[in-house]
Design a protein around this motif. Sequence first.
Motif, PDB file in Angstrom:
ATOM      1  N   THR A  46       0.818  -1.211   0.000  1.00  0.00           N
ATOM      2  CA  THR A  46       0.000   0.000   0.000  1.00  0.00           C
ATOM      3  C   THR A  46       0.855   1.266   0.000  1.00  0.00           C
ATOM      4  OG1 THR A  46      -1.687  -1.180   1.265  1.00  0.00           O
ATOM      5  CG2 THR A  46      -1.872   1.198   1.184  1.00  0.00           C
ATOM      6  N   ALA A  49      -1.087   6.628  -2.821  1.00  0.00           N
ATOM      7  CA  ALA A  49      -2.006   6.659  -3.964  1.00  0.00           C
ATOM      8  C   ALA A  49      -3.175   5.689  -3.796  1.00  0.00           C
ATOM      9  CB  ALA A  49      -1.242   6.346  -5.252  1.00  0.00           C
ATOM     10  N   ASP A  50      -2.953   4.653  -2.996  1.00  0.00           N
ATOM     11  CA  ASP A  50      -4.018   3.660  -2.813  1.00  0.00           C
ATOM     12  C   ASP A  50      -5.191   4.197  -2.000  1.00  0.00           C
ATOM     13  OD1 ASP A  50      -3.212   1.119  -4.112  1.00  0.00           O
ATOM     14  OD2 ASP A  50      -1.446   1.341  -2.831  1.00  0.00           O
ATOM     15  N   THR A  52      -6.855   7.012  -2.324  1.00  0.00           N
ATOM     16  CA  THR A  52      -7.840   7.518  -3.280  1.00  0.00           C
ATOM     17  C   THR A  52      -8.439   6.384  -4.099  1.00  0.00           C
ATOM     18  OG1 THR A  52      -6.717   9.657  -3.433  1.00  0.00           O
ATOM     19  CG2 THR A  52      -8.227   9.075  -5.215  1.00  0.00           C
ATOM     20  N   ARG A  53      -7.581   5.450  -4.535  1.00  0.00           N
ATOM     21  CA  ARG A  53      -8.073   4.332  -5.338  1.00  0.00           C
ATOM     22  C   ARG A  53      -9.025   3.446  -4.543  1.00  0.00           C
ATOM     23  NH1 ARG A  53      -2.504   4.135  -8.029  1.00  0.00           N
ATOM     24  NH2 ARG A  53      -1.792   2.863  -6.278  1.00  0.00           N
ATOM     25  N   SER A  56     -12.477   4.917  -4.432  1.00  0.00           N
ATOM     26  CA  SER A  56     -13.206   4.726  -5.683  1.00  0.00           C
ATOM     27  C   SER A  56     -13.834   3.332  -5.744  1.00  0.00           C
ATOM     28  CB  SER A  56     -12.258   4.933  -6.868  1.00  0.00           C
ATOM     29  OG  SER A  56     -12.919   4.662  -8.085  1.00  0.00           O
ATOM     30  N   VAL A  57     -13.065   2.316  -5.372  1.00  0.00           N
ATOM     31  CA  VAL A  57     -13.595   0.945  -5.361  1.00  0.00           C
ATOM     32  C   VAL A  57     -14.700   0.815  -4.325  1.00  0.00           C
ATOM     33  CG1 VAL A  57     -13.018  -1.468  -4.865  1.00  0.00           C
ATOM     34  CG2 VAL A  57     -11.456  -0.069  -6.233  1.00  0.00           C
ATOM     35  N   GLU A  86     -12.645  -5.771 -14.467  1.00  0.00           N
ATOM     36  CA  GLU A  86     -11.543  -4.820 -14.285  1.00  0.00           C
ATOM     37  C   GLU A  86     -10.464  -5.356 -13.356  1.00  0.00           C
ATOM     38  OE1 GLU A  86     -10.898  -0.172 -12.842  1.00  0.00           O
ATOM     39  OE2 GLU A  86     -12.905  -0.925 -13.319  1.00  0.00           O
ATOM     40  N   ASN A 117      -1.089  -2.966  -8.135  1.00  0.00           N
ATOM     41  CA  ASN A 117      -0.995  -2.158  -6.914  1.00  0.00           C
ATOM     42  C   ASN A 117      -1.893  -2.785  -5.849  1.00  0.00           C
ATOM     43  OD1 ASN A 117      -3.770  -0.938  -7.236  1.00  0.00           O
ATOM     44  ND2 ASN A 117      -2.777  -0.130  -9.083  1.00  0.00           N
ATOM     45  N   THR A 119      -4.551  -1.700  -4.348  1.00  0.00           N
ATOM     46  CA  THR A 119      -5.988  -1.546  -4.601  1.00  0.00           C
ATOM     47  C   THR A 119      -6.497  -2.621  -5.545  1.00  0.00           C
ATOM     48  OG1 THR A 119      -5.792   0.857  -4.341  1.00  0.00           O
ATOM     49  CG2 THR A 119      -7.780   0.025  -5.393  1.00  0.00           C
ATOM     50  N   ALA A 120      -5.764  -2.880  -6.607  1.00  0.00           N
ATOM     51  CA  ALA A 120      -6.183  -3.886  -7.579  1.00  0.00           C
ATOM     52  C   ALA A 120      -6.275  -5.260  -6.933  1.00  0.00           C
ATOM     53  CB  ALA A 120      -5.210  -3.908  -8.754  1.00  0.00           C
TER      54      ALA A 120
END
Length: 219
Positions: A46, A49-50, A52-53, A56-57, A86, A117, A119-120
Amino acid sequence: MELAYYSDYAVRLVNTEEPVRGKDTLTSVEAVRDLFVDNQSAARRTTDADVTRFRSVRARLRAVFEAADTGDETLAVDLLNSLLLEFPVSPQISGHDVRDDDGRPLWHMHLADHPSNATAGYAAIAAMGLAFHLTEYGVDRLGLCEAAPCRNAYLDTSTNRSRRYCSDRCATRANVAAYRARKRLEAARPGLPDHTGLAADSAQPSSAQGERGPGLRGR
């Protein structure tokens, strides 16, 4: 480990925000890492940037629960399918750390992510887990707490699809509020017969999940 176990990833992430109350605990890298619980190797990936990502998720996963909660099964499935496309995963057979009496591995299915990353990786596992839960138990097993203003997500695993609240606390609070509302109505209309037959103690729920009465959406 049952694949539906991974659906808890989705619930944990969705419940980091309480939109009605204006609360959001997903505000730091540490908060994101806490969501991984026992998957510390993934948590260490992590970065700032994660944050914010992940938000979103989270919004997309909440939309799945909202669609399910309003009875729009097709929309719930479409939204979840878009996440699955995705954020793909690879199911693999695993036997790590689990042995039978003879010392042989107890084989089970495991979701292996291949993330670019953190988040993914998290999103892939959360979406797949939620998909397994939905197809195994039904779309109506995804809900949002009815104890306003909570609206936390939950997964209904009750035998009679009766869950309405995310926790014992919310179930108790909602039932007490309903009882007090009835008493205020009676006080405002003197002479109105009391057909409730309920004492104060009976206003408490018999279980954490609560029971749905006639006319309520059966989940």
